[in-house]
Design an enzyme around this catalytic site. Structure first.
Site, PDB file in Angstrom:
ATOM      1  N   ARG A   1       0.734  -1.116   0.105  1.00 44.07           N
ATOM      2  CA  ARG A   1      -0.099   0.245   0.080  1.00 44.07           C
ATOM      3  C   ARG A   1       0.880   1.182  -0.016  1.00 44.07           C
ATOM      4  O   ARG A   1       1.875   1.291   0.701  1.00 44.07           O
ATOM      5  CB  ARG A   1      -0.795   0.087   1.326  1.00 44.07           C
TER       6      ARG A   1
ATOM      7  N   SER B   1       7.807  -5.435   6.592  1.00 44.73           N
ATOM      8  CA  SER B   1       7.344  -6.345   7.559  1.00 44.73           C
ATOM      9  C   SER B   1       8.055  -7.756   7.453  1.00 44.73           C
ATOM     10  O   SER B   1       7.425  -8.846   7.197  1.00 44.73           O
ATOM     11  CB  SER B   1       5.826  -6.706   7.341  1.00 44.73           C
TER      12      SER B   1
ATOM     13  N   ASP C   1       5.498  -3.967  10.635  1.00 42.14           N
ATOM     14  CA  ASP C   1       4.137  -3.698  10.546  1.00 42.14           C
ATOM     15  C   ASP C   1       3.624  -3.699  12.127  1.00 42.14           C
ATOM     16  O   ASP C   1       2.740  -2.994  12.447  1.00 42.14           O
ATOM     17  CB  ASP C   1       3.252  -4.591   9.905  1.00 42.14           C
TER      18      ASP C   1
END
Ligand code: BGC
Length: 493
Positions: free
Chosen positions: A108, A177, A230
């Site tokens: 994203r 992440s 994350d």
């Protein structure tokens, strides 16, 4: 009676007997098949058992490993990585910031206009892009080029309602992440890949340098001001909204947890002293391993055949990438040894990872009387047609065993963190609120899983703490969290 008639009667009787024998044999065979299938499921269920006493042992083992991982580098399978985040968002953050959230099959990019305590999040926009699978196993340049190109495109579309003060460079919070050994808030080297990524040339390299080079190739002038996992992003995003948030857990494709530690309780920390006396730790709990974990032959075989054998054992029994695959493996054995789907083993059932966790979840949540969804999934994914209700029921039961084990183990992991933080008991009659920010597709979409997790956590905590420990869904908080941390570590402060 004539001779012919007698012969005919004898033949008929013999044929009837043979047919009856065939039916009996078929019934016995089919009874045998069911019994065998049932035995396989029962044996699996037995090995997956997670009684509360076992979960408490697992939580204790988690606490012990947390101590060991904080004591020295390599002291535990739990990496207990220092995030360099010693101040979580306060609400004062303001300005235009970007975030890039990379960690699964999608990434994203987002921009947010922060307005300080009064304005909060004035406006935000994002796009989500899927990562072509060949880039997950290619070169780091290819992956970063692809991401930087999408980011550059997104930046070009920035509208009038986002404001960057004149002469300033755009800043980015990068949520990456995977396990990273940070050297500062905005730099760190990749320790290893997880979740099906395998890009050899990136391991041991500075991920921010890699992304920065790719952004430069795109002519994109942007500075990475924060590099975060994350879990750290989710913790920061959660804290921004609720000041009682002290830990974050991701249950998605992969799994991990982060929490706020007292800086002096980190013997291996020799960095600059923390201003707040606190430090957020990225546990990398996916790599947790303990002899108390209820692992089965299916888990062991899946691990041995994975891209990272011997690694991420906890993650492989609780996270979204793997739950469907465990179900497939058990079904495969039932097909091979108990002819569960008839005389031949359905060819598609032999394909690793063909049964994904979202499909497993859809089957598990099927409430129709004839388990229509289960039937349709078996047909669409595995090309197994005309399944009986009994077969479908077996499958739902199997999904339940795998999901419950994962959810209960996750609850035990959380309980271990609460113990480490001293928040598993009421101290001096004082009830402090403890909020755990949760995110990830598995937690968000697999209701049976999240309900089971929350019920188990309640069971572990007991009556007294029921209303002071809270699990809160932090919807896509990790991107916003990274932008907030970029703001609080901005070069212009
Ligand atoms: C990674 C972690 C990450 C987690 C959740 C794991 O595979 O090692 O760094 O936080 O997945 O995305």
């Amino acid at each position: 009676m004539g001779k012919v008639a007698v012969t005919a009667a004898v033949i008929c009787a013999a044929a009837a007997c043979a047919a009856a024998a065939l039916v009996v044999r078929h019934r016995m065979r089919s009874k045998g098949r069911w019994a065998r299938a049932m035995a396989i499921v029962k044996e699996f269920e037995e090995k997956c058992r997670t009684p509360i006493a076992k979960l408490k042992q697992i939580a204790d083992a988690m606490t012990v490993e947390m101590h060991a991982g904080l004591a020295s580098e390599g002291g535990s399978k739990l990496k207990m990585l220092i995030s360099y985040v010693d101040n979580l968002p306060t609400g004062d953050e303001h300005g235009l910031f970007y975030a890039l959230d990379l960690g699964g099959t999608n990434f994203r990019v987002l921009r947010v206009q922060l307005g300080g305590k009064s304005g909060r999040i004035i406006k935000q926009e994002f796009v989500e892009v899927s990562i072509p699978s060949h880039l997950m196993v290619g070169t780091s340049d290819a992956l970063f080029n692809y991401i930087a190109a999408e980011l550059a495109k997104f930046v070009r579309e920035e509208g009038q309602d986002f404001h960057l003060p004149l002469g300033r460079q755009r800043e980015l919070g990068f949520t990456f992440s995977f396990p990273v050994m940070q050297t500062s808030i905005a730099s760190g080297t990749l320790i290893k890949w997880t979740k099906g990524f395998s890009i050899d040339d990136a391991v041991g390299q500075d991920v921010v340098a890699g992304l920065t080079r790719a952004m430069e190739r795109q002519g994109l002038e942007m500075r990475v001001s924060a590099l975060v996992n994350d879990t750290i992003g989710t913790l920061a995003g959660g804290r921004y909204l609720n000041e009682d948030v002290v830990a974050a857990v991701i249950l998605g494709t992969g799994s991990n947890a982060a929490y706020v530690e007292r800086a002096h309780a980190i013997p291996k920390w020799h960095g600059p002293s923390s201003k707040s006396g606190e430090m957020v730790i990225n546990m990398e709990w996916g790599n947790f391993k303990s002899s108390h974990l209820p692992l089965t032959e299916y888990d062991r075989a899946m691990d041995a055949e994975s891209l990272n054998p011997g690694e991420q054992i906890f993650e492989k029994s609780i996270s979204g990438l793997y739950l469907g695959e465990i179900v497939r493996r058990v079904l495969c054995r039932m097909a091979e040894e108990a002819a569960f789907f008839g005389d031949i083993v359905p060819p598609k059932l032999k394909i690793p990872f063909i049964l994904r966790t979202p499909e497993m979840s859809a089957m598990h949540h099927d409430t129709s009387p004839d388990l229509r969804v289960v039937g349709a999934k078996l047909k669409d994914i595995l090309e197994i047609c005309n399944t009986s209700l009994r077969t479908r029921k077996f499958i739902v039961e199997l999904c339940n065993i795998v999901a419950s084990r994962g959810a209960r183990l996750s609850a035990a992991g959380i309980f271990g963190i609460l113990k480490k933080m001293g928040r598993d008991t009421v101290k001096d009659g004082e009830k402090r609120r403890t909020v755990i920010a949760m995110d990830g597709g598995l937690y968000e979409h697999y209701t049976e899983f999240s309900n089971c997790l929350e019920n188990t956590l309640r069971e572990l905590l007991g009556e007294e703490l029921l209303d002071s420990v809270l699990v809160e869904h932090s919807n896509d908080g990790s991107g916003i969290g990274a932008a907030l941390l970029a703001a609080s570590h901005s070069q212009y402060l």
